[in-house]
Design an enzyme around this catalytic site. Sequence first.
Site, PDB file in Angstrom:
ATOM      1  N   HIS A  82       0.854  -1.187   0.000  1.00  0.00           N
ATOM      2  CA  HIS A  82       0.000   0.000   0.000  1.00  0.00           C
ATOM      3  C   HIS A  82       0.895   1.243   0.000  1.00  0.00           C
ATOM      4  O   HIS A  82       1.992   1.236   0.550  1.00  0.00           O
ATOM      5  CB  HIS A  82      -0.895   0.038   1.238  1.00  0.00           C
ATOM      6  CG  HIS A  82      -1.787  -1.144   1.388  1.00  0.00           C
ATOM      7  ND1 HIS A  82      -2.788  -1.423   0.491  1.00  0.00           N
ATOM      8  CD2 HIS A  82      -1.861  -2.122   2.344  1.00  0.00           C
ATOM      9  CE1 HIS A  82      -3.424  -2.528   0.886  1.00  0.00           C
ATOM     10  NE2 HIS A  82      -2.877  -2.969   1.993  1.00  0.00           N
ATOM     11  N   GLU A 131       3.159  -6.678   2.460  1.00  0.00           N
ATOM     12  CA  GLU A 131       2.506  -5.477   2.996  1.00  0.00           C
ATOM     13  C   GLU A 131       3.562  -4.487   3.492  1.00  0.00           C
ATOM     14  O   GLU A 131       3.431  -3.908   4.563  1.00  0.00           O
ATOM     15  CB  GLU A 131       1.494  -5.819   4.090  1.00  0.00           C
ATOM     16  CG  GLU A 131       0.487  -4.681   4.287  1.00  0.00           C
ATOM     17  CD  GLU A 131      -0.692  -5.023   5.188  1.00  0.00           C
ATOM     18  OE1 GLU A 131      -0.735  -6.143   5.712  1.00  0.00           O
ATOM     19  OE2 GLU A 131      -1.554  -4.147   5.347  1.00  0.00           O
TER      20      GLU A 131
END
Lengths: 344, 344
Positions: free
Chosen positions: B8, B286
Amino acid sequence: MIIDCHGHYTTAPKELGDYRDQQKADLKKNAQHQAQKGTLKISDDQLRDSVEGAQLKLQRERGTDVTIFSPRASWMGHHLGNASTSKAWSEHCNDLIYRLTKLYPKNFVGVAQLPQSPGAPIDSSVRELARCVEELGFVGCNLNPDTSGGFFNGPSLADKYWYPLYEKMCELRVPAMIHVSEACNTPYFQTTGSYYLAADTVAFMQMMTSDLFKDFPELKLIIPHGGGAVPYHWGRFRGLAQDMKRPPLTEHLLKNIFFDTCVYHQPGIDLLTRVMPVENILFGSEMIGAVRGIDPETGHGYDDTRRYIEQTPHLTVSTRHMVYEGNARRVYPRLDKALTASGR
Amino acid sequence: MIIDCHGHYTTAPKELGDYRDQQKADLKKNAQHQAQKGTLKISDDQLRDSVEGAQLKLQRERGTDVTIFSPRASWMGHHLGNASTSKAWSEHCNDLIYRLTKLYPKNFVGVAQLPQSPGAPIDSSVRELARCVEELGFVGCNLNPDTSGGFFNGPSLADKYWYPLYEKMCELRVPAMIHVSEACNTPYFQTTGSYYLAADTVAFMQMMTSDLFKDFPELKLIIPHGGGAVPYHWGRFRGLAQDMKRPPLTEHLLKNIFFDTCVYHQPGIDLLTRVMPVENILFGSEMIGAVRGIDPETGHGYDDTRRYIEQTPHLTVSTRHMVYEGNARRVYPRLDKALTASGR
């Protein structure tokens, strides 16, 4: 001795369900209906019949000795009705457990359901806990961290709301298993799959982000279902604690938090016993509970967790003994006396 | 090639946060405020600065090649404001991802944030998905299964509410990662610990209890964070499926559901790779995300998941290649073209 720390009375006679249905019918007519305890007619023979071919049969077959036994978790249903509903219902459920511990003192030791109710003070649960421990000889309780039944909108377990209960638990020297009940927001949640495991993980994180055990250094809480997602993500939790400047988890939580072995396959138990200190693992099966079938991969019940404990390479004879018996006697300090009294 | 399926944009320039703060200020004055997209002034140099010393540095250090990159999950904040809020916000967030994929076509491939909003029709998300895939070259989207931000009171993922989105996903041949955003009911939930993992498990169970993939045999969904609690409790889920007379999970779900490797310790990755078919595991870290520290037990970043994948005994050279690259190319059918276009 093999002590199963996690068993619910899931096979109660029909009369118990009828009683609950009557409560629901009363509440349908009037949501404020003030429940009276009333009577529940179930004979000793009915009680015997309900467990002889079920929990007791499986204890014998699987070679476990004693089950720390509590009312059916999915039926606690704290979201239903009001405080009076939960009080009458919980007292009956606990009374049945008490009678079973008297009928089978070698096989069952009691753990209490609490008459929690959303928004109601915790006092009623404190009183029922005292009754169950002091009068009925119970050794612990189940504590529902989400009485809403799936909306997670109540107080965190670290909230002062719970403190009177924690004080009483410490005074009485009894632990709590953190256990939600049936999810009412289906199909969003499925009770025994997603809701239970989500709540377990949530409970752990509430303790991690708080100083609960500074306030209650003697408080002992069991997170069931192998700790939800916690052991599998132990690195994540260690890392989060570190980022949050919390103490290492072994110091911060593991003097107070314990995990049962309700993990229904060998790789899961292998992970649990590899990751968690053996002092923090209590044998449990939740038999007869959420998963009742035979695993075609093994030919044995999914919830026959003793087999996984026997086969895991991460335990020795002595550490296996801790998981089976030693840890339970430590976490439930009243257990010794209850077992001795039964002739165990 | 090592494709990280889960990254992200957590390091965006301050201007993005300022834009969001202005939205919140507008909503504070008027909860019905209709947001206009407006402009966001962030230069290419700022974008470069935001990732050069962060995601790109770690890609180089850790030896990964491409990140499937989406807006910051915890900032999606679908519970805030109304449909117009989410639309303007999501478009800007996606536009930034697009610009990064143009600045670093070899390093980033885009995945879209959807402008979901509680109670709002899903059409707006369908349109934004089409824009991102057809105009911006994105290869997937993030789908929030709980836009309430922690109250779990919306439609299950199997609900017809989502069907127009699933239809568009199948038509465009893009998968979704199921990912909630920030929890708003703190301290009940902690976002990256309990809420994310709870939602992952909940999503899996919603699919298990439904016939979603009968209706959408081509639909592909990724459950992040190693599948929440699912692999650790795989026996429980297999047993529940059996009790519910669902088909075996390999048939019922594993043609459509995939798990990333965002599990931050060796025992967790060992379990994942032991339990799940290798076809269902996609490399992910992540990074830079929930856990940013160095694990004192290893001396490496908790989220440096490549190390665990390299060391697990359950993968071979060829199955490791599937986890790193092969599976991602299959689950994201548009990835091949995007990588080829970048010169990869």
